[in-house]
Scaffold this active site. Sequence first.
Site, mmCIF file in Angstrom:
data_model
loop_
_atom_site.group_PDB
_atom_site.id
_atom_site.type_symbol
_atom_site.label_atom_id
_atom_site.label_comp_id
_atom_site.label_asym_id
_atom_site.label_seq_id
_atom_site.Cartn_x
_atom_site.Cartn_y
_atom_site.Cartn_z
ATOM 1 N N GLU A 131 11.840 6.345 -5.043
ATOM 2 C CA GLU A 131 12.014 5.152 -4.195
ATOM 3 C C GLU A 131 12.289 3.967 -5.096
ATOM 4 O O GLU A 131 12.046 4.035 -6.308
ATOM 5 C CB GLU A 131 10.765 4.912 -3.332
ATOM 6 C CG GLU A 131 10.809 5.711 -2.043
ATOM 7 C CD GLU A 131 9.531 5.650 -1.222
ATOM 8 O OE1 GLU A 131 8.633 4.861 -1.568
ATOM 9 O OE2 GLU A 131 9.442 6.400 -0.241
ATOM 10 N N HIS A 250 8.946 -6.165 5.260
ATOM 11 C CA HIS A 250 9.894 -5.057 5.081
ATOM 12 C C HIS A 250 11.252 -5.525 5.581
ATOM 13 O O HIS A 250 11.351 -6.091 6.672
ATOM 14 C CB HIS A 250 9.428 -3.827 5.860
ATOM 15 C CG HIS A 250 10.075 -2.564 5.380
ATOM 16 N ND1 HIS A 250 11.408 -2.294 5.581
ATOM 17 C CD2 HIS A 250 9.584 -1.511 4.685
ATOM 18 C CE1 HIS A 250 11.703 -1.118 5.038
ATOM 19 N NE2 HIS A 250 10.602 -0.624 4.485
ATOM 20 N N ARG A 296 11.954 -5.270 -2.778
ATOM 21 C CA ARG A 296 11.826 -5.423 -1.326
ATOM 22 C C ARG A 296 11.832 -6.886 -0.879
ATOM 23 O O ARG A 296 12.430 -7.239 0.129
ATOM 24 C CB ARG A 296 10.528 -4.748 -0.884
ATOM 25 C CG ARG A 296 10.477 -4.425 0.558
ATOM 26 C CD ARG A 296 9.250 -3.603 0.860
ATOM 27 N NE ARG A 296 9.496 -2.188 0.739
ATOM 28 C CZ ARG A 296 8.595 -1.247 1.043
ATOM 29 N NH1 ARG A 296 7.404 -1.589 1.476
ATOM 30 N NH2 ARG A 296 8.891 0.020 0.922
ATOM 31 N N HIS A 355 4.752 -6.253 6.973
ATOM 32 C CA HIS A 355 4.608 -4.810 6.749
ATOM 33 C C HIS A 355 3.308 -4.460 6.047
ATOM 34 O O HIS A 355 2.650 -3.492 6.396
ATOM 35 C CB HIS A 355 5.807 -4.348 5.919
ATOM 36 C CG HIS A 355 5.854 -2.884 5.639
ATOM 37 N ND1 HIS A 355 5.946 -1.943 6.639
ATOM 38 C CD2 HIS A 355 5.831 -2.188 4.462
ATOM 39 C CE1 HIS A 355 5.985 -0.721 6.086
ATOM 40 N NE2 HIS A 355 5.898 -0.854 4.777
ATOM 41 N N ARG A 390 3.893 -5.151 -3.577
ATOM 42 C CA ARG A 390 3.478 -3.755 -3.699
ATOM 43 C C ARG A 390 4.671 -2.827 -3.960
ATOM 44 O O ARG A 390 5.727 -2.957 -3.334
ATOM 45 C CB ARG A 390 2.787 -3.313 -2.396
ATOM 46 C CG ARG A 390 2.342 -1.877 -2.366
ATOM 47 C CD ARG A 390 1.737 -1.566 -1.019
ATOM 48 N NE ARG A 390 2.714 -1.757 0.029
ATOM 49 C CZ ARG A 390 3.461 -0.787 0.539
ATOM 50 N NH1 ARG A 390 3.320 0.448 0.109
ATOM 51 N NH2 ARG A 390 4.334 -1.034 1.478
#
Length: 551
Positions: A131, A250, A296, A355, A390
């Site tokens: 990822e 997100h 992100r 998120h 994160r």
Amino acid sequence: MPTDTQFRPNSQTTDFGKRPAADVIIVGGGIAGLVAALRLSTSCQVLLLNKGGFGEGASSLWAQGGISAAIGDDDSPELHAADTIRAAAGTADPEIIGILTSRAPDCIASLQEWGVDFDTEDDGSPALGREAAHSRNRILHIGGDSTGRGLMETLCAAVRKQPTITIRDHCVAEELIVHHNRIVGLYCRNLKTADTPAEALFAPAVILATGGIGGLFEVTTNPSECTGEGLGMAARAGILLADLEFVQFHPTAMHVGITPAPLATEALRGEGATLINDRGERFMVKVHENAELAPRDIVARAVWREIHAGRQVFLDCRTAIGANFESRFPTVYQLCRNAGIDPARMPIPVAPAAHYHMGGIATDRNGRTSMQGLWACGEVASTGIHGANRLASNSLLEGVVFGAAAADDICRHLAKRYENADRSDRGSSILAPHPLPASRFRCYDAKISTLTLARLRQLMSANVGVVRQQESLMATLHELDGLIAQIGDKSAMAANMLLAARLITEAALQRCESRGGHFREDYPTPNPTMRHRSFMRLNDDIAKRSPQVIA
Ligand code: SIN
């Protein structure tokens, strides 16, 4: 608001001899709560409180990403730690990260012992995916994009088999009971009989595993049960909180008029799906060298700016995934179909959504909070692992590692405490306030609060969302204070949510820089002097609800 003074017992009755509800009360049945319960079940009586039905209502259940662990031949806990530190944008705690990544492989093995079946390669070895921002393939999945569901189903089944775990569903914790500077229990209410008075439950150890705060925002990927109540309760009890300003948004929640917003996993972009606006422009190419696979927060801001400029944004999976969509991403496929979209042939409308909360109740390596008797784990805790941002797939792992750490610490603690008492005698070791002050809240979810909550969520999404600035943060604080005064003690849910929102807003106002998930339009760059975590607790004068910034 309860204070120590209210709870102070008269001098002759410090030991009320109240029978404990269990050795340990766990609030929350997501992955962290379940792992803690299983780990404790061999030596303790556990009472597990769920706000919804058992196995429902936790973000863990909805996790489409996977769980990270350095188990590949080319990987190591040190590399995993380095990636986690890099993503965290300067404020993570390397020591805690080291604990997380070094325990990850063993935690995966424990999950397998409990019956969890991860996806494998044809030769039977674990299938390890990649990822964004992970330098190695280290993401384990279950059923492709159904990892959370797979984990939860197996762990719930394991918990059900344990005679030492009692499960209470539709039961919400409202208020921690503080006595002699120690948490001795909590008030909770059965949501099926919400108009009856709250019940006081006592135990020598309480774990909060209540999850995140997505429900404070109008647009979120979290289940509607995730409303920050654990945070509100802990704050009210004077417990130390950390990093509250850091909320992860997100970038690709589906913008299809469904609340909570269904998630279109980052793994789709990992497979080559692109972000386009309604002019067909692939705007991320101009924003970052890694385009859609940029960190992100950068992707979320870029999507936010497009939408703010009046353009719609879509995740286009037609070329990269196309006809393989249903077999590769069955969960997202079904969510799309529920919204009337065939993702193999149509771009998916998306928007950023709250998120994950990097902040929460400050905990140490054993999940201990700043007050004896209380532990926290999972998203409600702030261990210092995620810093300001994160790394994907580290949250399920954190829930497993620190759910287990809290359980092990409690076992050691209770062993000492019970050293000289046999099981039947344990009740007398609970020091409970006497007389017991009544719960402060009249009910849980007063009908009166519906409008208040809608306004709260609007305010948070508009002003404490992807992009923030001083003036609107201050206006939000002001309005939240008005709502807090209006709600008073009428509704526990509204009061805890409002307090959690107020503290997040305050923390966002205090951090005059941009870092990771916290972006201030008026301070758009990181300030090297602020490269540290932030800590906060409600002042002694709790009634004024004024938070004290500790660092
Ligand atoms: C995702 O699948 O995009 C979310 C995974 C995560 O938040 O860790």
